[in-house]
Motif scaffolding. Structure first.
Motif, PDB file in Angstrom:
ATOM      1  N   UNK A   6       0.848  -1.189   0.000  1.00 50.39           N
ATOM      2  CA  UNK A   6       0.000   0.000   0.000  1.00 50.39           C
ATOM      3  C   UNK A   6       0.879   1.234   0.000  1.00 50.39           C
ATOM      4  N   UNK A   7       0.304   2.333  -0.443  1.00 52.52           N
ATOM      5  CA  UNK A   7       1.044   3.593  -0.501  1.00 52.52           C
ATOM      6  C   UNK A   7       0.440   4.568   0.503  1.00 52.52           C
ATOM      7  N   UNK A   8       1.258   5.016   1.466  1.00 48.36           N
ATOM      8  CA  UNK A   8       0.841   6.038   2.423  1.00 48.36           C
ATOM      9  C   UNK A   8       1.483   7.348   2.005  1.00 48.36           C
ATOM     10  N   UNK A   9       0.693   8.409   1.855  1.00 46.17           N
ATOM     11  CA  UNK A   9       1.274   9.728   1.601  1.00 46.17           C
ATOM     12  C   UNK A   9       1.805  10.310   2.906  1.00 46.17           C
ATOM     13  N   UNK A  10       1.216   9.901   4.001  1.00 43.98           N
ATOM     14  CA  UNK A  10       1.733  10.111   5.353  1.00 43.98           C
ATOM     15  C   UNK A  10       1.058   9.044   6.199  1.00 43.98           C
ATOM     16  N   UNK A  11       1.632   8.717   7.321  1.00 43.15           N
ATOM     17  CA  UNK A  11       1.101   7.611   8.111  1.00 43.15           C
ATOM     18  C   UNK A  11      -0.289   7.951   8.662  1.00 43.15           C
ATOM     19  N   UNK A  12      -1.299   7.142   8.327  1.00 42.33           N
ATOM     20  CA  UNK A  12      -2.649   7.379   8.845  1.00 42.33           C
ATOM     21  C   UNK A  12      -2.780   6.859  10.278  1.00 42.33           C
ATOM     22  N   UNK A  13      -3.815   7.299  10.953  1.00 47.48           N
ATOM     23  CA  UNK A  13      -4.144   6.705  12.249  1.00 47.48           C
ATOM     24  C   UNK A  13      -5.063   5.526  11.977  1.00 47.48           C
ATOM     25  N   UNK A  14      -4.614   4.332  12.362  1.00 53.98           N
ATOM     26  CA  UNK A  14      -5.352   3.107  12.073  1.00 53.98           C
ATOM     27  C   UNK A  14      -5.694   2.419  13.388  1.00 53.98           C
ATOM     28  N   UNK A  15      -6.997   2.202  13.632  1.00 55.52           N
ATOM     29  CA  UNK A  15      -7.442   1.507  14.831  1.00 55.52           C
ATOM     30  C   UNK A  15      -7.235  -0.003  14.688  1.00 55.52           C
ATOM     31  N   UNK A  16      -7.714  -0.761  15.656  1.00 56.19           N
ATOM     32  CA  UNK A  16      -7.519  -2.215  15.688  1.00 56.19           C
ATOM     33  C   UNK A  16      -8.377  -2.943  14.657  1.00 56.19           C
TER      34      UNK A  16
END
Length: 187
Positions: A6-16
């Motif tokens: 996957x491509x992140x443009x910036x690190x997202x906040x990802x829950x469980x």
């Protein structure tokens, strides 16, 4: 499970308990709620909020050629339990409340608001700043031009086309087959 492809443009906040499949592109400052599933072909803009138990880019039972992505514009919010099928496109600054279902080939214009429990079937188009109140249903091929408002529980049947600024009252059932022409700007 989060794919390495996957491509992140910036690190997202990802829950469980989030599942992100291969070939997903996430914009800057995204927030992804617990139990969300982002299938292959998901593309988001910046500052998108995807609440818990949302499914994005769900493959339809009968995939059509050319429907390989599901795009969500910057600043949009997807409420809990919403399902977006692959081939749909959500504009910028849209609000989709809880349990909305948007099928393949649907385009939702910038700034539109979709109420809780709304269903939008395949091939529908919503112009900018449309508002669909809770439990409304648009069947296949319906077109809403800019600024239309559809009342709670209203049903627009196949191939309806509403001109810009039209309003449909709560509970109304409109069909292209029963209308001689497009309805007036306010029903």
């Amino acid at each position: 499970m989060i794919s390495k492809l996957i491509e992140f443009r910036s690190k997202p906040r990802i829950d469980e308990n989030v599942i992100i499949e291969d070939y997903v592109v996430l914009g800057r400052s995204n927030v992804i709620g617990a139990g969300a599933v982002l299938h292959t072909g998901t593309i988001t803009g910046d500052n998108v909020r995807i609440d818990g138990l949302v499914t994005v880019s769900k493959p339809p039972l009968r995939p059509a050629p050319g429907n390989d992505t599901c795009q969500i514009g910057s600043g949009s919010v997807l409420g809990t339990g919403t399902i977006l099928y692959r081939g749909s496109s959500i504009g910028e600054r849209c609000l989709l409340e809880e349990y909305v279902v948007i099928r393949e080939g649907v385009t939702v214009g910038d700034g539109s608001q979709i109420g809780r429990g709304v269903t939008i079937e395949a091939g529908c188009t919503l112009g900018k700043n449309c508002q669909l109140l809770p439990n409304a249903c648009l069947t296949a091929g319906t077109v809403l031009e800019e600024g239309c408002c559809i009342g709670a529980g209203a049903v627009l049947s196949r191939q309806m086309r509403l001109p810009a600024g039209s309003s449909v009252p709560p509970g109304a059932v409109l069909s292209a087959e029963t209308e001689e022409q497009t309805p007036p700007a306010s029903l």
